[in-house]
Design a protein around this motif. Structure first.
Motif, PDB file in Angstrom:
ATOM      1  N   GLU A   1     -60.533  35.942 -26.650  1.00  0.00           N
ATOM      2  CA  GLU A   1     -59.416  35.129 -26.163  1.00  0.00           C
ATOM      3  C   GLU A   1     -59.605  34.651 -24.719  1.00  0.00           C
ATOM      4  O   GLU A   1     -58.657  34.508 -23.950  1.00  0.00           O
ATOM      5  CB  GLU A   1     -58.097  35.909 -26.297  1.00  0.00           C
ATOM      6  N   LYS A   2     -60.898  34.405 -24.386  1.00  0.00           N
ATOM      7  CA  LYS A   2     -61.199  33.832 -23.079  1.00  0.00           C
ATOM      8  C   LYS A   2     -61.057  32.305 -23.105  1.00  0.00           C
ATOM      9  O   LYS A   2     -60.883  31.666 -22.065  1.00  0.00           O
ATOM     10  CB  LYS A   2     -62.638  34.178 -22.656  1.00  0.00           C
ATOM     11  N   ILE A   3     -61.145  31.717 -24.311  1.00  0.00           N
ATOM     12  CA  ILE A   3     -60.962  30.281 -24.502  1.00  0.00           C
ATOM     13  C   ILE A   3     -60.120  30.074 -25.752  1.00  0.00           C
ATOM     14  O   ILE A   3     -60.054  30.950 -26.628  1.00  0.00           O
ATOM     15  CB  ILE A   3     -62.319  29.536 -24.649  1.00  0.00           C
ATOM     16  N   ASP A   4     -59.458  28.877 -25.838  1.00  0.00           N
ATOM     17  CA  ASP A   4     -58.659  28.593 -27.035  1.00  0.00           C
ATOM     18  C   ASP A   4     -59.469  27.747 -28.010  1.00  0.00           C
ATOM     19  O   ASP A   4     -60.632  27.409 -27.764  1.00  0.00           O
ATOM     20  CB  ASP A   4     -57.345  27.915 -26.648  1.00  0.00           C
ATOM     21  N   THR A   5     -58.824  27.370 -29.119  1.00  0.00           N
ATOM     22  CA  THR A   5     -59.526  26.633 -30.184  1.00  0.00           C
ATOM     23  C   THR A   5     -60.006  25.268 -29.701  1.00  0.00           C
ATOM     24  O   THR A   5     -61.130  24.848 -29.991  1.00  0.00           O
ATOM     25  CB  THR A   5     -58.593  26.453 -31.399  1.00  0.00           C
ATOM     26  N   THR A   6     -59.120  24.554 -28.973  1.00  0.00           N
ATOM     27  CA  THR A   6     -59.501  23.227 -28.462  1.00  0.00           C
ATOM     28  C   THR A   6     -60.719  23.340 -27.555  1.00  0.00           C
ATOM     29  O   THR A   6     -61.670  22.542 -27.655  1.00  0.00           O
ATOM     30  CB  THR A   6     -58.334  22.592 -27.683  1.00  0.00           C
ATOM     31  N   GLN A   7     -60.717  24.325 -26.672  1.00  0.00           N
ATOM     32  CA  GLN A   7     -61.844  24.516 -25.761  1.00  0.00           C
ATOM     33  C   GLN A   7     -63.100  24.908 -26.526  1.00  0.00           C
ATOM     34  O   GLN A   7     -64.215  24.483 -26.173  1.00  0.00           O
ATOM     35  CB  GLN A   7     -61.492  25.590 -24.726  1.00  0.00           C
ATOM     36  N   PHE A   8     -62.932  25.702 -27.575  1.00  0.00           N
ATOM     37  CA  PHE A   8     -64.078  26.101 -28.399  1.00  0.00           C
ATOM     38  C   PHE A   8     -64.750  24.879 -29.020  1.00  0.00           C
ATOM     39  O   PHE A   8     -65.980  24.733 -28.972  1.00  0.00           O
ATOM     40  CB  PHE A   8     -63.625  27.077 -29.492  1.00  0.00           C
ATOM     41  N   ILE A   9     -63.938  24.006 -29.607  1.00  0.00           N
ATOM     42  CA  ILE A   9     -64.485  22.776 -30.214  1.00  0.00           C
ATOM     43  C   ILE A   9     -65.115  21.898 -29.137  1.00  0.00           C
ATOM     44  O   ILE A   9     -66.215  21.344 -29.299  1.00  0.00           O
ATOM     45  CB  ILE A   9     -63.379  22.005 -30.959  1.00  0.00           C
ATOM     46  N   PHE A  10     -64.414  21.784 -28.017  1.00  0.00           N
ATOM     47  CA  PHE A  10     -64.856  20.911 -26.926  1.00  0.00           C
ATOM     48  C   PHE A  10     -66.213  21.353 -26.356  1.00  0.00           C
ATOM     49  O   PHE A  10     -67.167  20.575 -26.273  1.00  0.00           O
ATOM     50  CB  PHE A  10     -63.780  20.901 -25.839  1.00  0.00           C
ATOM     51  N   VAL A  11     -66.303  22.648 -25.985  1.00  0.00           N
ATOM     52  CA  VAL A  11     -67.528  23.108 -25.314  1.00  0.00           C
ATOM     53  C   VAL A  11     -68.721  23.089 -26.247  1.00  0.00           C
ATOM     54  O   VAL A  11     -69.851  22.783 -25.822  1.00  0.00           O
ATOM     55  CB  VAL A  11     -67.335  24.526 -24.712  1.00  0.00           C
ATOM     56  N   ASN A  12     -68.516  23.389 -27.517  1.00  0.00           N
ATOM     57  CA  ASN A  12     -69.647  23.364 -28.450  1.00  0.00           C
ATOM     58  C   ASN A  12     -70.112  21.938 -28.736  1.00  0.00           C
ATOM     59  O   ASN A  12     -71.305  21.694 -28.904  1.00  0.00           O
ATOM     60  CB  ASN A  12     -69.276  24.076 -29.751  1.00  0.00           C
ATOM     61  N   THR A  13     -69.139  21.010 -28.789  1.00  0.00           N
ATOM     62  CA  THR A  13     -69.515  19.599 -28.965  1.00  0.00           C
ATOM     63  C   THR A  13     -70.303  19.107 -27.753  1.00  0.00           C
ATOM     64  O   THR A  13     -71.320  18.413 -27.887  1.00  0.00           O
ATOM     65  CB  THR A  13     -68.258  18.719 -29.138  1.00  0.00           C
ATOM     66  N   VAL A  14     -69.828  19.477 -26.556  1.00  0.00           N
ATOM     67  CA  VAL A  14     -70.504  19.072 -25.318  1.00  0.00           C
ATOM     68  C   VAL A  14     -71.905  19.676 -25.244  1.00  0.00           C
ATOM     69  O   VAL A  14     -72.882  18.991 -24.932  1.00  0.00           O
ATOM     70  CB  VAL A  14     -69.669  19.488 -24.081  1.00  0.00           C
ATOM     71  N   PHE A  15     -72.005  20.979 -25.555  1.00  0.00           N
ATOM     72  CA  PHE A  15     -73.309  21.622 -25.442  1.00  0.00           C
ATOM     73  C   PHE A  15     -74.281  21.135 -26.509  1.00  0.00           C
ATOM     74  O   PHE A  15     -75.499  21.134 -26.292  1.00  0.00           O
ATOM     75  CB  PHE A  15     -73.173  23.140 -25.522  1.00  0.00           C
ATOM     76  N   LEU A  16     -73.746  20.738 -27.651  1.00  0.00           N
ATOM     77  CA  LEU A  16     -74.609  20.161 -28.680  1.00  0.00           C
ATOM     78  C   LEU A  16     -75.354  18.948 -28.119  1.00  0.00           C
ATOM     79  O   LEU A  16     -76.550  18.763 -28.349  1.00  0.00           O
ATOM     80  CB  LEU A  16     -73.784  19.757 -29.907  1.00  0.00           C
ATOM     81  N   ASN A  17     -74.623  18.126 -27.337  1.00  0.00           N
ATOM     82  CA  ASN A  17     -75.243  16.952 -26.705  1.00  0.00           C
ATOM     83  C   ASN A  17     -76.182  17.355 -25.576  1.00  0.00           C
ATOM     84  O   ASN A  17     -77.260  16.787 -25.405  1.00  0.00           O
ATOM     85  CB  ASN A  17     -74.161  16.015 -26.155  1.00  0.00           C
ATOM     86  N   ILE A  18     -75.753  18.341 -24.810  1.00  0.00           N
ATOM     87  CA  ILE A  18     -76.546  18.703 -23.636  1.00  0.00           C
ATOM     88  C   ILE A  18     -77.816  19.457 -24.010  1.00  0.00           C
ATOM     89  O   ILE A  18     -78.831  19.372 -23.315  1.00  0.00           O
ATOM     90  CB  ILE A  18     -75.689  19.526 -22.643  1.00  0.00           C
TER      91      ILE A  18
END
Length: 583
Positions: free
Chosen positions: A272-289
């Motif tokens: 519970e360090k991040i929420d669902t929106t952040q989970f989707i967001f950071v993984n999408t961003v890192f997929l690109n990076i």
């Protein structure tokens, strides 16, 4: 010319710094938008998944609209940069070619004696193409760095844990990329050098195709070329294999990085360090990076190859000329010229000294013939006057001015040379003759051609003076090419005339006409004439006889015959040859 590849490219970037800055801003704007876009996608996914709000469709439409506006605006801004690139990159390419052409033409004769013209031409193209490619690739680097920076900032904002993860990840990627880049740079430079060598062999063969045909040595030249191509092929094959392993390594690192990041994000979500929106967001961003990191490594390798190519080209082209003008070099304008060699010592590189202490004085308007066996120093003597080489010791003066104190262009303007092997440009006859005075009118060019008895054969061509002569004047005979050279010299009106076997390629009838025109041309000028036909030197005021770098005899034709020395021996040998007698 800058010898460092980085400084060389930076020189041209500075010229267009405002264009480069504007493009960089456009690219950075696009990257900021690209970083924000996944956030709105994550909000849309999360809203659809939860459907907690009764009016969730309005939220979805709002996020989608904002995403569309930001993406469209960023697209317009970033793509407009391409129009700026299209404007200044071709300018840089032409400037590189122009500057290199200028620098190469400042080189001394020894530079062209040591470098093949095909290799020089190939290196000029490599330098121009790789400079523009490197700058364009630089914008890709800005694009990637901007996106990487924005992504790192966003991930760090989401959770401090990502800051440590990204720092460790970037350190590993940078270390591996640096190592792989050095490998790519080394192989890129070696392949570039071998490619230039192979190209030089091709150009050399094409330039001398008449010799290949006359000696029926096509197979020999083909084998010679295949040797160079075989070495080049092995180097390129090895380079491609190295690149394959580099690519596999980078792909594997990217995949492992993505897997590690996903599991790390799952751990943070579960804790519970991040929420669902952040989970989707950071993984999408890192997929690109993660893909971007691989791409940055690949771009870095491409940059290394380009730097290798530029470095290889500069090794050939960025050479300090052996002969340069002094900062305070003077413009010398003379109507008549006295030439003096004083204690001149000279020898070509890796050879013994040819002239050990040469002293000679040539009076204004004096006509001097130069005679001697091959290698005795005649051609070197006139090359030193033109300062194609610098003396090792002593001095050469024109009207008491040391030629090293005179601007080279000014020196060459007062000397007109009619060489034995005439070089013509693949241009019209009119343009080739006008080369003696580029500001001459058509009438002056035609008058010079008539005085050189070139007008007669020029009129026989369907296009007359507008006829193109082909590569090195291939459509003309040897005698016709020399008459074009004589017309050039007539047009130049220089006070010093140098004839290097100027009538050697002419038939007897043409020689009679040319000798008449040369008599008029030589009036009031200082003349130096090399001739193997000793009969052509009868009209000289003085004849200098060279032997192993020394002037062993000096005098008129009659005086030298009366001495019964080396000149008389050479003359009698030639007469005996013409008469068909055997002594």
């Amino acid at each position: 010319m800058e010898k460092s590849p980085l400084r060389f490219v930076w020189h041209y970037i500075k010229i267009f710094k405002w264009s480069v800055l504007l493009i960089s801003l456009c690219v950075m704007t696009r990257q900021a938008a690209n970083t924000i876009e996944p956030y709105f996608l994550a909000k849309i996914y999360n809203t659809v998944a939860e459907r907690q709000n009764a009016d969730y469709w309005a939220e979805i439409i709002l996020y989608a609209s904002l995403l569309a506006v930001i993406s469209f605006a960023a697209l317009l801004i970033s793509e407009s940069a391409m129009f700026i690139v299209a404007r200044f990159l071709p300018k840089i390419k032409t400037m590189v070619i122009r500057d290199v052409f200028e620098d190469v033409n400042r080189q001394s004769m020894s530079y062209f004696a040591n470098e093949m013209t095909g290799n020089i031409s190939h290196k000029v193209n490599i330098l121009a193409n790789n400079t523009t490619d490197l700058i364009q690739q630089g914008f890709e680097v800005i694009h990637m760095l901007g996106r990487m920076t924005a992504t790192i900032a966003v991930l760090s904002w989401v959770s401090g844990y990502y800051t440590a993860f990204i720092a460790l990840w970037i350190s590993i990627i940078a270390a591996i990329s640096c190592k792989l880049g050095k490998i790519r740079h080394r192989w890129g430079k070696e392949t570039g050098q071998l490619s230039s060598a192979a190209n030089a062999v091709v150009v050399d063969a094409i330039s001398n195709y008449s010799e290949i045909k006359s000696f029926a040595n096509f197979k020999f030249e083909k084998v010679n070329l295949l040797k160079s191509l075989r070495i080049l092929r092995k180097a390129e094959t090895t380079e491609k294999k190295v690149m394959g392993w580099i690519r596999i390594t980078q792909q594997l690192i990217s995949l492992l990085s993505l897997v590690a990041f996903i599991f790390f994000s799952i751990y943070l979500l579960k804790a519970e360090k991040i929420d669902t929106t952040q989970f989707i967001f950071v993984n999408t961003v890192f997929l690109n990076i993660s893909y971007l990191a691989f791409q940055m490594s690949w771009v870095y390798n491409n940059l290394s190859r380009m730097f290798g190519n530029i470095s290889s080209a500069l090794d050939t082209l960025a050479i300090e000329p052996e002969i340069t003008d002094k900062p305070n070099a003077e413009e010398l304008k003379v109507r008549s010229a006295a030439i003096r060699f004083e204690n001149v010592v000279f020898g070509y590189q890796s050879r013994d000294k040819l002239f050990k202490c040469l002293n000679i004085e040539i009076k204004p308007k004096e006509k001097i013939g130069l005679v001697g066996l091959s290698g005795s120093g005649k051609s070197t003597f006139i090359k030193l006057i033109s300062r194609y080489y610098d003396v090792n010791a002593g001095s050469i003066t024109i009207n008491r001015h040391d030629i090293r104190d005179i601007k080279q262009d000014a020196l060459h303007k007062i000397i007109a040379t009619i060489p034995q092997d005439v070089c013509l440009f693949n241009r019209t006859l009119l343009e080739n003759i006008r080369y003696g005075d580029t500001e001459a009118t058509d009438k002056q060019v035609i008058d010079a051609a008539k005085k050189a008895y070139a007008d007669v054969f020029i009129k026989e061509f369907a296009n007359g003076y507008s006829t193109k002569v082909g590569d090195r004047g291939i459509i003309l005979s040897g005698g016709e090419r020399q008459r074009i050279a004589i017309a050039r010299a007539i047009l130049k009106k220089a006070p010093i005339l140098i004839f290097d076997e100027a009538t050697s390629a002419l038939d007897s009838q043409s020689e009679i006409h040319i000798q008449k025109s040369l008599k008029n041309l030589m009036k009031g000028k200082t003349v130096l004439a090399i001739a193997h036909r000793l009969s052509t030197l009868r009209e000289m005021d003085r004849i200098l006889v060279f032997n192993k770098g020394e002037i062993v005899e000096s005098g008129s034709h009659e005086e030298l015959l009366a001495k019964k020395g080396l000149y008389a021996k050479l003359y009698n040998m030639q007469v005996a040859g013409f008469m068909g007698t055997d002594k």
